[in-house]
Design an enzyme around this catalytic site. Sequence first.
Site, PDB file in Angstrom:
ATOM      1  N   ASP A 218       0.840  -1.193   0.000  1.00  0.00           N
ATOM      2  CA  ASP A 218       0.000   0.000   0.000  1.00  0.00           C
ATOM      3  C   ASP A 218       0.878   1.247   0.000  1.00  0.00           C
ATOM      4  O   ASP A 218       1.399   1.648   1.039  1.00  0.00           O
ATOM      5  CB  ASP A 218      -0.915  -0.032   1.227  1.00  0.00           C
ATOM      6  CG  ASP A 218      -1.755   1.230   1.381  1.00  0.00           C
ATOM      7  OD1 ASP A 218      -1.773   2.051   0.429  1.00  0.00           O
ATOM      8  OD2 ASP A 218      -2.379   1.395   2.436  1.00  0.00           O
TER       9      ASP A 218
ATOM     10  N   GLU B  84      31.306   9.040   4.738  1.00  0.00           N
ATOM     11  CA  GLU B  84      31.853   8.785   6.078  1.00  0.00           C
ATOM     12  C   GLU B  84      30.771   9.134   7.091  1.00  0.00           C
ATOM     13  O   GLU B  84      30.560  10.305   7.407  1.00  0.00           O
ATOM     14  CB  GLU B  84      33.104   9.627   6.304  1.00  0.00           C
ATOM     15  CG  GLU B  84      34.188   9.440   5.245  1.00  0.00           C
ATOM     16  CD  GLU B  84      35.270  10.511   5.317  1.00  0.00           C
ATOM     17  OE1 GLU B  84      35.373  11.184   6.368  1.00  0.00           O
ATOM     18  OE2 GLU B  84      35.986  10.689   4.320  1.00  0.00           O
TER      19      GLU B  84
ATOM     20  N   GLU C 222      29.073   9.286  10.712  1.00  0.00           N
ATOM     21  CA  GLU C 222      29.345   9.298  12.156  1.00  0.00           C
ATOM     22  C   GLU C 222      28.059   9.037  12.932  1.00  0.00           C
ATOM     23  O   GLU C 222      26.967   9.357  12.465  1.00  0.00           O
ATOM     24  CB  GLU C 222      29.940  10.648  12.557  1.00  0.00           C
ATOM     25  CG  GLU C 222      31.280  10.933  11.889  1.00  0.00           C
ATOM     26  CD  GLU C 222      31.758  12.365  12.075  1.00  0.00           C
ATOM     27  OE1 GLU C 222      32.971  12.603  11.970  1.00  0.00           O
ATOM     28  OE2 GLU C 222      30.897  13.244  12.311  1.00  0.00           O
TER      29      GLU C 222
ATOM     30  N   GLU D  48      35.351   8.868  17.534  1.00  0.00           N
ATOM     31  CA  GLU D  48      35.391  10.220  16.974  1.00  0.00           C
ATOM     32  C   GLU D  48      35.691  11.257  18.063  1.00  0.00           C
ATOM     33  O   GLU D  48      35.971  10.925  19.203  1.00  0.00           O
ATOM     34  CB  GLU D  48      34.074  10.536  16.257  1.00  0.00           C
ATOM     35  CG  GLU D  48      34.153  10.431  14.735  1.00  0.00           C
ATOM     36  CD  GLU D  48      35.111  11.432  14.112  1.00  0.00           C
ATOM     37  OE1 GLU D  48      35.428  12.437  14.762  1.00  0.00           O
ATOM     38  OE2 GLU D  48      35.549  11.213  12.973  1.00  0.00           O
TER      39      GLU D  48
ATOM     40  N   GLU E  61      32.913   6.321  14.284  1.00  0.00           N
ATOM     41  CA  GLU E  61      32.891   6.302  12.825  1.00  0.00           C
ATOM     42  C   GLU E  61      33.432   4.970  12.334  1.00  0.00           C
ATOM     43  O   GLU E  61      34.440   4.468  12.842  1.00  0.00           O
ATOM     44  CB  GLU E  61      33.717   7.451  12.248  1.00  0.00           C
ATOM     45  CG  GLU E  61      33.686   7.531  10.727  1.00  0.00           C
ATOM     46  CD  GLU E  61      34.430   8.747  10.191  1.00  0.00           C
ATOM     47  OE1 GLU E  61      35.212   8.585   9.243  1.00  0.00           O
ATOM     48  OE2 GLU E  61      34.239   9.860  10.735  1.00  0.00           O
TER      49      GLU E  61
ATOM     50  N   HIS F 185      30.570  13.214   5.554  1.00  0.00           N
ATOM     51  CA  HIS F 185      31.363  13.746   4.452  1.00  0.00           C
ATOM     52  C   HIS F 185      31.193  12.826   3.250  1.00  0.00           C
ATOM     53  O   HIS F 185      31.242  11.608   3.379  1.00  0.00           O
ATOM     54  CB  HIS F 185      32.847  13.821   4.835  1.00  0.00           C
ATOM     55  CG  HIS F 185      33.115  14.706   6.013  1.00  0.00           C
ATOM     56  ND1 HIS F 185      34.301  14.688   6.717  1.00  0.00           N
ATOM     57  CD2 HIS F 185      32.342  15.635   6.627  1.00  0.00           C
ATOM     58  CE1 HIS F 185      34.252  15.574   7.703  1.00  0.00           C
ATOM     59  NE2 HIS F 185      33.064  16.154   7.663  1.00  0.00           N
TER      60      HIS F 185
ATOM     61  N   ARG G 133      40.411  22.185   5.966  1.00  0.00           N
ATOM     62  CA  ARG G 133      39.204  21.498   6.432  1.00  0.00           C
ATOM     63  C   ARG G 133      38.123  22.456   6.939  1.00  0.00           C
ATOM     64  O   ARG G 133      37.046  22.013   7.337  1.00  0.00           O
ATOM     65  CB  ARG G 133      39.560  20.487   7.528  1.00  0.00           C
ATOM     66  CG  ARG G 133      40.354  19.297   7.012  1.00  0.00           C
ATOM     67  CD  ARG G 133      40.762  18.340   8.116  1.00  0.00           C
ATOM     68  NE  ARG G 133      41.613  17.274   7.602  1.00  0.00           N
ATOM     69  CZ  ARG G 133      41.172  16.082   7.214  1.00  0.00           C
ATOM     70  NH1 ARG G 133      39.886  15.807   7.302  1.00  0.00           N
ATOM     71  NH2 ARG G 133      41.991  15.162   6.754  1.00  0.00           N
TER      72      ARG G 133
ATOM     73  N   GLU H  48      35.657  16.138  -1.907  1.00  0.00           N
ATOM     74  CA  GLU H  48      34.945  15.866  -0.659  1.00  0.00           C
ATOM     75  C   GLU H  48      34.079  17.068  -0.305  1.00  0.00           C
ATOM     76  O   GLU H  48      34.592  18.179  -0.151  1.00  0.00           O
ATOM     77  CB  GLU H  48      35.939  15.594   0.474  1.00  0.00           C
ATOM     78  CG  GLU H  48      35.274  15.351   1.823  1.00  0.00           C
ATOM     79  CD  GLU H  48      36.271  15.326   2.973  1.00  0.00           C
ATOM     80  OE1 GLU H  48      36.372  14.279   3.636  1.00  0.00           O
ATOM     81  OE2 GLU H  48      36.962  16.351   3.188  1.00  0.00           O
TER      82      GLU H  48
ATOM     83  N   ARG I  68      31.701  18.547   2.666  1.00  0.00           N
ATOM     84  CA  ARG I  68      31.736  18.264   4.094  1.00  0.00           C
ATOM     85  C   ARG I  68      30.473  18.671   4.860  1.00  0.00           C
ATOM     86  O   ARG I  68      30.369  18.414   6.047  1.00  0.00           O
ATOM     87  CB  ARG I  68      32.958  18.971   4.706  1.00  0.00           C
ATOM     88  CG  ARG I  68      34.262  18.482   4.125  1.00  0.00           C
ATOM     89  CD  ARG I  68      35.457  19.328   4.572  1.00  0.00           C
ATOM     90  NE  ARG I  68      35.626  19.376   6.023  1.00  0.00           N
ATOM     91  CZ  ARG I  68      36.194  18.424   6.745  1.00  0.00           C
ATOM     92  NH1 ARG I  68      36.653  17.329   6.161  1.00  0.00           N
ATOM     93  NH2 ARG I  68      36.319  18.562   8.044  1.00  0.00           N
TER      94      ARG I  68
END
Length: 456
Positions: A63, A142, A144, A199, A206, A255, A328, A345, A347
């Site tokens: 359904d 990645e 977490e 982490e 992670e 990430h 970063r 990447e 983030r």
Amino acid sequence: MATVAPEKTSNTNELLENIKAEIEAKHVELLHLQFVDIEGSLKQVTVTAEQLDDVVEGETMFDGSSITGFTPINQSDLYLLPDLNSFAVLPWTEEEDYSEARFLCSVTNPDGSLFEGDPRNVLKKTVDNAEEKGFSINVGPELEFFLFEQDEKGQPTQEVHDQAGYFEPAPYDLGERVRLEIYKTLKKMGFTIEASHHEVAKGQHEINFKFDDALTTADNATTFKWVVKTVAQQFGLRATFMPKPVFGENGNGMHVNMSLFDEKAGKNAFFDESDSRQLSDQAYQFIAGLLNHVPGFAAFTNPLVNSYKRLVPGYEAPCYIAWSSSNRSALVRIPATRGAGTRVEIRCPDPSANPYYAFASIAAAGIDGIEKGLEAPEETVDDIFSMSDEERDERKIDNLPTTLGESIEALTNGEIGKKVLGEFAFNEYVDLKQEEWDSYRTAVTGWELDRYQAKF
């Protein structure tokens, strides 16, 4: 755990025979046919193994009107078509003469066509569009998560499972045994696990699995979250992928590492050894596409009210729209690996995202940058978090949306969301998120009562 398109392929018979042999050898009695709703929440219909032939033919009906964002009650019949390569026996069900297994499925209409509201079909359409342009999409996320204690009723508390910090081992890291069991379970289900660690935040963990094509990786991310929660429950703990479950601590990120493979050239489309950064023109254009469209797809990568309590200065999560080959604090980063491993990447995503929508929108934004020949802005090498507002303005570094409300507005005004989801799924998603935002902004919270009730 390779994934094929839901339609039958030349190796269907061989796959099916292998599945039947494993069902017999491991005494599989129940098959869980799994799919996701528009929020990425896993759903399943369970049938007996004797119905395998009907399952493979896509004859299992459900359904659709009872699933968030699917069909209205007067058009409710939908069907499940399993991806045979997603078959896996569930390790936690195995006994001497009994076990259960699962398939991940695409959703189809009664006439056999792919249902446009199925997130898996949405991502498949993006993958097909990329292939028409000569690209295949590889993704490595990645994810977490936190582990919380439970109360006597089995409900999660606000007490984290341990007090360890980044990369700390046992005996400080009390989640090590839980991660080991998660690793063993995922390995039995076909995953290749690359790393596992504690982490930054207390109680935060992670586990990284190997990258794959976009559809396989979205399937794996969905399976990963389910397995983590299931194994944690076996230890009397509650795992959460909520973006910001603890005030004053780092939140949970996802990430997303993405690269394009140029099918015609037979190489990674992002690598060019002649460039000073060893990045190709297509890599820079892909980055430009991400930076240009990220406000318009943030409602997919960061879909909750709570998501924007993670995207604040001081907790490593990016807040500003910039890129860097190493920094970063930037939204988009280029990890150091070059050659076949060259990748971009992004983030900002968090693990509450529907991975099918998140990966589709990120890929579509980057490929749009390539198609339009967009030019990436100057790389930001300095710490953006330490800059003043004036410095960021001078460098033309904009903010990410700061609330779900802002993200919804950017989504509705942008082009990526409608292009990726199609009109039906897009409207359902916007309606769902607008309802969530309206509910939040009109709620009277404990913070307000504590601050204002006695004073005024």
